[in-house]
Design a protein around this motif. Structure first.
Motif, short mmCIF file in Angstrom:
data_model
loop_
_atom_site.label_atom_id
_atom_site.label_comp_id
_atom_site.label_asym_id
_atom_site.label_seq_id
_atom_site.Cartn_x
_atom_site.Cartn_y
_atom_site.Cartn_z
N PHE A 69 0.71 -1.49 -0.28
CA PHE A 69 0.07 -0.28 0.25
C PHE A 69 0.80 1.20 -0.09
O PHE A 69 2.02 1.14 1.05
N ASP A 70 0.31 1.69 -1.15
CA ASP A 70 1.73 2.98 -0.86
C ASP A 70 1.29 4.03 -2.40
O ASP A 70 0.98 4.06 -3.32
N GLY A 71 1.25 5.39 -2.40
CA GLY A 71 0.79 6.72 -2.48
C GLY A 71 -0.73 6.11 -3.20
O GLY A 71 -0.99 6.56 -4.05
N GLY A 72 -1.04 5.64 -2.24
CA GLY A 72 -2.63 5.82 -2.45
C GLY A 72 -3.66 4.12 -2.99
O GLY A 72 -4.56 4.77 -3.62
N LEU A 73 -2.73 3.84 -3.75
CA LEU A 73 -3.13 3.01 -4.42
C LEU A 73 -2.08 1.19 -3.29
O LEU A 73 -1.41 1.37 -2.28
N CYS A 74 -2.86 0.52 -4.13
CA CYS A 74 -2.38 -1.27 -3.54
C CYS A 74 -1.79 -1.89 -4.49
O CYS A 74 -2.25 -1.87 -6.00
N TRP A 75 -0.18 -2.05 -4.59
CA TRP A 75 0.24 -2.80 -6.10
C TRP A 75 0.64 -4.43 -5.58
O TRP A 75 0.41 -4.73 -4.66
N LEU A 76 0.21 -4.79 -6.46
CA LEU A 76 0.10 -6.79 -6.84
C LEU A 76 1.11 -7.13 -7.31
O LEU A 76 1.72 -6.46 -8.11
N THR A 77 1.67 -8.10 -7.02
CA THR A 77 2.76 -8.78 -7.60
C THR A 77 2.38 -10.25 -7.50
O THR A 77 1.83 -10.39 -6.45
N THR A 78 3.04 -11.04 -8.91
CA THR A 78 3.09 -12.60 -8.02
C THR A 78 4.09 -12.44 -7.78
O THR A 78 5.00 -12.18 -7.93
#
Length: 294
Positions: A48-57
């Motif tokens: 959770f960074d910059g007002g977003l949720c970043w996702l990775t496999t």
């Protein structure tokens, strides 16, 4: 500095869903239920960074996906240069975001459509009515099922989860799931969702019964007042027309207040692509690879 990625967990679900609800486009890949279902197979991590949720496999390799949140409220040049200071390829990026990034980032982004990841969107009223020549074969198979089998329909509740699992077991024996890594992973994803039925909000589904035996089921998710996603749908094909029946009856009995159903992607499988096209999608939610080069 890359975002601080941590393993997907239930504790972050509420925070994630708040961002998902503000996302301008809802691809099924990014629903929390989908992430939860396939987590053992893909090893998701989020940040959770910059007002977003970043996702990775992370399994079988680390592959960044699109972030989730209010895309149009973000300073993309600043955020990407800070969070991803090196060239990065993002996978499964919904079209709305891919085109917006290309516009906002002045040549630092290149995009390429991935047809195998496009999600098929259908009109629910149309799939209930099955009108015209384009649905003639579907309607015939549906009517054959209705004529030949005395059946009933029930909505999925916690009380019938064990019966649904037995149907899934029978289906897997027929398809030899143990001989296919993809089907085996899907079977595990279905078991994971059914095993957490009470704890996963937004889930609902239906089942067809013939002579006291469940012969088909559907597991779906409510996205918003107009949209649903069908995550899993299985039928025992010894009952002719069973797939046409569970498709139409589930939508009629449990989804008539919604407008659109997302039946997910074809994963590049030609047979699955033909099956999905045969139901005449209203549109395909396209997804892209996004090549970021700071």
């Amino acid at each position: 500095m890359y975002p601080d990625f941590l393993s997907l967990d239930l504790e972050g679900r509420k925070k994630y869903l708040a961002l998902w609800n503000h996302c301008p486009e809802h691809a099924s890949d990014y629903s929390y239920i989908n992430l939860f279902a396939w987590n053992a197979e893909r090893g998701y991590e989020w940040a959770f960074d910059g007002g977003l949720c970043w996702l990775t496999t992370t399994t079988p390799e680390r592959v960044p996906w699109a972030p989730v949140g209010p895309w149009f409220s973000v300073d993309w040049p600043d955020l990407l240069e800070r969070c991803f200071p090196e060239s990065t390829i993002f996978q499964r990026v919904p079209e709305t975001l891919a085109l917006y990034l290309k516009e906002q980032l002045n040549g630092k982004v290149r995009i390429k459509e991935d047809p195998s990841e496009g999600e098929y969107i259908y009109s629910i009223p149309e799939l209930i009515e099955l009108p015209g020549k384009q649905f003639h074969k579907k309607k015939n198979l549906l009517n054959q099922f209705l004529r030949e089998y005395e059946h009933s329909y029930i909505e999925i509740t916690q009380g019938i989860i064990e019966e649904i699992l037995r149907v899934q077991h029978d289906w897997c024996l027929w398809k030899n799931c143990d001989g296919s890594s993809g089907l085996k992973a899907e079977n595990e994803a279905i078991a994971r969702v059914l095993g957490s039925w009470k704890g996963l909000g937004g889930l609902f589904g239906g089942a067809l019964i013939v002579k006291d035996r469940i012969v088909a089921y559907t597991i779906a998710e409510e996205v918003d007042p107009e949209n649903i996603i069908i995550h899993f749908e299985k039928g025992l094909t010894e009952y002719k027309g069973v797939y046409q029946a569970i498709n139409q009856i589930f939508l009629e009995k449990s989804c008539s207040s919604f407008k659109w159903v997302n039946r997910e992607q074809d994963m590049g499988n030609e047979g699955l692509r033909k099956a999905k096209l045969s139901y005449n999608p209203t549109r395909i939610l396209k997804k892209y690879q996004v090549f970021w080069a700071p």
